[in-house]
Design a protein around this motif. Structure first.
Motif, PDB file in Angstrom:
ATOM      1  N   VAL A 271       0.809  -1.221   0.000  1.00 24.29           N
ATOM      2  CA  VAL A 271       0.000   0.000   0.000  1.00 24.29           C
ATOM      3  C   VAL A 271       0.842   1.271   0.000  1.00 24.29           C
ATOM      4  CG1 VAL A 271      -1.677   1.345   1.326  1.00 24.29           C
ATOM      5  CG2 VAL A 271      -2.006  -1.116   1.015  1.00 24.29           C
ATOM      6  N   GLY A 272       1.931   1.289   0.755  1.00 22.77           N
ATOM      7  CA  GLY A 272       2.691   2.532   0.812  1.00 22.77           C
ATOM      8  C   GLY A 272       4.098   2.345   1.328  1.00 22.77           C
ATOM      9  N   VAL A 273       4.916   3.380   1.116  1.00 25.41           N
ATOM     10  CA  VAL A 273       6.287   3.381   1.611  1.00 25.41           C
ATOM     11  C   VAL A 273       6.586   4.749   2.215  1.00 25.41           C
ATOM     12  CG1 VAL A 273       7.093   1.696  -0.087  1.00 25.41           C
ATOM     13  CG2 VAL A 273       7.255   4.139  -0.623  1.00 25.41           C
ATOM     14  N   SER A 274       7.609   4.788   3.033  1.00 24.71           N
ATOM     15  CA  SER A 274       8.140   6.058   3.516  1.00 24.71           C
ATOM     16  C   SER A 274       9.655   5.958   3.457  1.00 24.71           C
ATOM     17  CB  SER A 274       7.666   6.352   4.945  1.00 24.71           C
ATOM     18  OG  SER A 274       8.217   5.413   5.845  1.00 24.71           O
ATOM     19  N   GLY A 275      10.325   7.074   3.651  1.00 26.00           N
ATOM     20  CA  GLY A 275      11.783   7.062   3.611  1.00 26.00           C
ATOM     21  C   GLY A 275      12.377   6.366   4.823  1.00 26.00           C
ATOM     22  N   SER A 276      13.676   6.205   4.799  1.00 24.31           N
ATOM     23  CA  SER A 276      14.406   5.576   5.898  1.00 24.31           C
ATOM     24  C   SER A 276      14.171   6.320   7.211  1.00 24.31           C
ATOM     25  CB  SER A 276      15.902   5.567   5.582  1.00 24.31           C
ATOM     26  OG  SER A 276      16.678   5.285   6.728  1.00 24.31           O
ATOM     27  N   ASP A 277      14.070   5.574   8.304  1.00 29.50           N
ATOM     28  CA  ASP A 277      13.867   6.179   9.622  1.00 29.50           C
ATOM     29  C   ASP A 277      15.075   7.002  10.076  1.00 29.50           C
ATOM     30  OD1 ASP A 277      11.290   5.236  10.028  1.00 29.50           O
ATOM     31  OD2 ASP A 277      11.984   3.334  10.865  1.00 29.50           O
ATOM     32  N   VAL A 278      16.211   6.829   9.415  1.00 30.42           N
ATOM     33  CA  VAL A 278      17.390   7.634   9.759  1.00 30.42           C
ATOM     34  C   VAL A 278      17.085   9.124   9.592  1.00 30.42           C
ATOM     35  CG1 VAL A 278      19.767   8.192   9.074  1.00 30.42           C
ATOM     36  CG2 VAL A 278      19.024   5.802   9.198  1.00 30.42           C
ATOM     37  N   ILE A 279      16.202   9.448   8.659  1.00 34.69           N
ATOM     38  CA  ILE A 279      15.862  10.850   8.409  1.00 34.69           C
ATOM     39  C   ILE A 279      15.243  11.488   9.647  1.00 34.69           C
ATOM     40  CG2 ILE A 279      14.431  12.387   7.025  1.00 34.69           C
ATOM     41  CD1 ILE A 279      16.855  11.228   5.563  1.00 34.69           C
ATOM     42  N   ALA A 280      14.207  10.867  10.195  1.00 33.88           N
ATOM     43  CA  ALA A 280      13.577  11.405  11.412  1.00 33.88           C
ATOM     44  C   ALA A 280      14.537  11.344  12.593  1.00 33.88           C
ATOM     45  CB  ALA A 280      12.306  10.629  11.727  1.00 33.88           C
ATOM     46  N   ASP A 281      15.284  10.255  12.701  1.00 29.99           N
ATOM     47  CA  ASP A 281      16.215  10.097  13.822  1.00 29.99           C
ATOM     48  C   ASP A 281      17.348  11.123  13.788  1.00 29.99           C
ATOM     49  OD1 ASP A 281      14.680   7.953  14.628  1.00 29.99           O
ATOM     50  OD2 ASP A 281      16.009   6.428  13.771  1.00 29.99           O
ATOM     51  N   SER A 282      17.605  11.695  12.618  1.00 29.90           N
ATOM     52  CA  SER A 282      18.661  12.709  12.487  1.00 29.90           C
ATOM     53  C   SER A 282      18.141  14.115  12.768  1.00 29.90           C
ATOM     54  CB  SER A 282      19.258  12.663  11.079  1.00 29.90           C
ATOM     55  OG  SER A 282      19.853  11.403  10.824  1.00 29.90           O
ATOM     56  N   GLY A 283      16.835  14.234  12.987  1.00 25.79           N
ATOM     57  CA  GLY A 283      16.268  15.529  13.328  1.00 25.79           C
ATOM     58  C   GLY A 283      15.961  16.425  12.144  1.00 25.79           C
ATOM     59  N   PHE A 284      15.917  15.852  10.932  1.00 25.93           N
ATOM     60  CA  PHE A 284      15.572  16.658   9.771  1.00 25.93           C
ATOM     61  C   PHE A 284      14.099  17.072   9.819  1.00 25.93           C
ATOM     62  CE2 PHE A 284      19.126  14.141   7.888  1.00 25.93           C
ATOM     63  CZ  PHE A 284      19.954  15.205   7.560  1.00 25.93           C
ATOM     64  N   ASP A 285      13.794  18.207   9.253  1.00 27.55           N
ATOM     65  CA  ASP A 285      12.410  18.616   9.053  1.00 27.55           C
ATOM     66  C   ASP A 285      11.855  17.736   7.942  1.00 27.55           C
ATOM     67  OD1 ASP A 285      10.002  19.917   8.962  1.00 27.55           O
ATOM     68  OD2 ASP A 285      10.769  21.710   7.968  1.00 27.55           O
ATOM     69  N   GLN A 286      10.937  16.850   8.267  1.00 23.93           N
ATOM     70  CA  GLN A 286      10.532  15.822   7.310  1.00 23.93           C
ATOM     71  C   GLN A 286       9.060  15.475   7.435  1.00 23.93           C
ATOM     72  OE1 GLN A 286       9.554  12.590   8.638  1.00 23.93           O
ATOM     73  NE2 GLN A 286       9.851  13.401  10.708  1.00 23.93           N
ATOM     74  N   LYS A 287       8.562  14.842   6.421  1.00 25.88           N
ATOM     75  CA  LYS A 287       7.227  14.267   6.431  1.00 25.88           C
ATOM     76  C   LYS A 287       7.338  12.881   5.810  1.00 25.88           C
ATOM     77  CE  LYS A 287       2.414  15.074   5.090  1.00 25.88           C
ATOM     78  NZ  LYS A 287       1.464  15.983   4.400  1.00 25.88           N
ATOM     79  N   ARG A 288       6.949  11.873   6.578  1.00 25.83           N
ATOM     80  CA  ARG A 288       7.097  10.471   6.163  1.00 25.83           C
ATOM     81  C   ARG A 288       8.543  10.184   5.742  1.00 25.83           C
ATOM     82  NH1 ARG A 288       2.582   8.799   2.016  1.00 25.83           N
ATOM     83  NH2 ARG A 288       3.723   6.821   2.190  1.00 25.83           N
ATOM     84  N   ASN A 289       9.469  10.789   6.516  1.00 23.19           N
ATOM     85  CA  ASN A 289      10.907  10.599   6.306  1.00 23.19           C
ATOM     86  C   ASN A 289      11.384  11.068   4.930  1.00 23.19           C
ATOM     87  OD1 ASN A 289      11.579   9.559   8.857  1.00 23.19           O
ATOM     88  ND2 ASN A 289      10.865   7.521   8.279  1.00 23.19           N
ATOM     89  N   ARG A 290      10.711  12.089   4.394  1.00 22.10           N
ATOM     90  CA  ARG A 290      11.181  12.759   3.178  1.00 22.10           C
ATOM     91  C   ARG A 290      11.442  14.222   3.510  1.00 22.10           C
ATOM     92  NH1 ARG A 290       7.350  12.021  -1.803  1.00 22.10           N
ATOM     93  NH2 ARG A 290       9.243  12.656  -2.907  1.00 22.10           N
ATOM     94  N   VAL A 291      12.558  14.736   3.027  1.00 22.99           N
ATOM     95  CA  VAL A 291      12.986  16.097   3.334  1.00 22.99           C
ATOM     96  C   VAL A 291      12.851  16.966   2.086  1.00 22.99           C
ATOM     97  CG1 VAL A 291      14.900  17.544   4.105  1.00 22.99           C
ATOM     98  CG2 VAL A 291      14.631  15.222   5.023  1.00 22.99           C
ATOM     99  N   VAL A 292      12.194  18.098   2.232  1.00 21.73           N
ATOM    100  CA  VAL A 292      12.114  19.050   1.125  1.00 21.73           C
ATOM    101  C   VAL A 292      13.481  19.717   0.973  1.00 21.73           C
ATOM    102  CG1 VAL A 292      11.048  21.161   0.249  1.00 21.73           C
ATOM    103  CG2 VAL A 292       9.656  19.473   1.471  1.00 21.73           C
ATOM    104  N   VAL A 293      14.080  19.577  -0.206  1.00 24.87           N
ATOM    105  CA  VAL A 293      15.412  20.108  -0.459  1.00 24.87           C
ATOM    106  C   VAL A 293      15.330  21.304  -1.417  1.00 24.87           C
ATOM    107  CG1 VAL A 293      16.596  17.928  -0.032  1.00 24.87           C
ATOM    108  CG2 VAL A 293      15.752  18.440  -2.333  1.00 24.87           C
ATOM    109  N   SER A 294      16.456  21.957  -1.602  1.00 30.91           N
ATOM    110  CA  SER A 294      16.521  23.104  -2.506  1.00 30.91           C
ATOM    111  C   SER A 294      16.477  22.632  -3.961  1.00 30.91           C
ATOM    112  CB  SER A 294      17.814  23.874  -2.269  1.00 30.91           C
ATOM    113  OG  SER A 294      18.916  23.165  -2.833  1.00 30.91           O
TER     114      SER A 294
END
Length: 397
Positions: A254-277
């Motif tokens: 049904v769905g996927v999200s990014g690696s949990d390392v993203i949230a654990d690193s304190g990035f501003d994220q949604k479903r472990n995806r970070v909006v980049v430049s």
């Protein structure tokens, strides 16, 4: 001399390291980190899960295809400390960097649905694909002893790319297993909340896919909202009526999200995806590039993030590598630009649907295109020898 670290050896990471090898001076230190010694062509995981292809056909050794100048390190990343410019690993070790490309890929996402983590089989890597294949065969193999009708029922939750391609492969593999173990014909049910499958395709192509699968005996349930996964049943609602689809094999796509390392690193994220430049890096930390399934890159036409596809991941890996080379030379960085080369969804070995520009393909021609795409990926991200060993050549027969 700079140290450039690439985290993850999926599509984006492998493409990045290929361009870094070419674009950066020999004095730079290149390090590729992955939690496994192998790369998996994840767009073909459905074939392994269905048992129509061996795992070795969609994997290859990372060290066999990267340059000798690249240091390959196997490790499980737990955190990226952007202030200290450090990567932290589960064994307590750290790795410093001058530039980092974070390409840590995706994980299965069950959205906290009751029973999903306990009673459904996710499909997201080679191990999960093999587990699904083994579970299906074990159920059919032991039917003679159990006489459990649900052992012959396979339910696929989700009718996105992965779900539909898996269902298509199962229409090939399940009849073979039934013949092998002398059982009645197994049944396939595909459950999807949306009222239409494959909405990214032209309506005519989506209808072709629906008709193909139904003609193969697939019970396709659309507009069906799943509320719970029980040990041997999927609970869903259809027209506000609660129903159950029974089966001993329940597969979750049904769905996927990014690696949990993203949230654990304190990035501003949604479903472990970070909006980049537009350059694929962080404004506050321009030395940090985030690409692939952990990245959210805005499409200027729709003002929404691009979808997470292998094709986009490959292009992001290329741009990130080129921008690091630009940064080292003091040059302006390139804004990410993407134009789809086409979209193909496999329905079986010799059947698919696809769109390339304004051309719409279905049936055998589309399946040929799918195999050409696989071969091209092996050539560009691995090498010619790997393509010869792992490629798909029945397209020429």
């Amino acid at each position: 001399m700079s140290r450039i670290v690439v985290l993850g050896a999926g599509y984006a990471g492998m493409r990045a390291i290929k361009f870094l090898q070419k674009d950066l001076p020999a004095s730079d230190d290149l390090i590729l980190v992955n939690d496994s010694p192998i790369h998996t062509e994840k767009t073909n995981l459905h074939e392994v899960a269905a048992g129509t292809i061996a795992p070795v056909k969609i994997t290859y050794s990372i060290e066999d295809v990267i340059s000798k100048r690249v240091k390959f390190q196997i490790g499980k990343v737990t955190k990226v400390d952007v202030d200290a410019k450090q990567v932290l690993f589960d064994d307590g070790t750290t790795l410093t960097y001058d530039y980092v490309i974070i390409a840590l890929g995706f994980r299965s996402e069950d959205f906290g649905l009751k029973g999903a983590s306990d009673n459904a089989l996710p499909l997201y890597d080679i191990e999960s694909a093999e587990a699904i294949q083994k579970h299906i065969e074990d159920q059919i193999k032991h039917y003679a002893q159990t006489k459990d009708e649900n052992a012959l029922n396979v339910i696929v939750c989700g009718a996105g790319f992965t779900g539909i391609e898996l269902v298509g492969e199962l229409t090939r593999s399940l009849p073979r297993l039934a013949k092998k173990y002398n059982t009645p014909e197994p049944k396939i049910t595909n459950i999807e909340m949306a009222t239409q499958i494959l909405p990214m395709f032209d309506q005519g192509l989506a209808t072709y896919a629906v008709d193909f699968l139904k003609n193969k005996g697939v019970n396709l349930l659309t507009g069906a909202k799943i509320s719970e996964i029980e040990p041997n049943a999927v609970v869903y609602s259809e027209n506000d009526e609660e129903k159950r689809a029974y089966g001993n094999t329940i597969i979750w796509t049904v769905g996927v999200s990014g690696s949990d390392v993203i949230a654990d690193s304190g990035f501003d994220q949604k479903r472990n995806r970070v909006v980049v430049s537009k350059n694929l890096n962080l404004d506050a930390h321009p030395e940090v590039f985030i690409v692939g399934d952990v990245s959210a890159v805005m499409d200027p036409d729709s003002n929404r993030p691009y979808p997470t596809t292998a094709q986009i991941s490959l292009k992001q890996g290329e741009y990130a590598a080129k921008n690091i080379a630009h940064a080292e030379k003091g040059e302006s960085l390139e804004d990410f630009s993407y134009e789809s080369l086409g979209t193909v969804a496999s329905l079986s070995e010799v059947n698919a649907i696809g769109e390339v520009g304004k051309r719409k393909l279905k049936g055998y021609p589309a399946s040929v295109l799918k195999k050409i795409i696989t071969n091209r990926s092996l050539l560009e991200d691995a090498n010619f020898g790997t393509m010869l060993k792992k490629g798909r050549y029945d397209i020429y027969h």
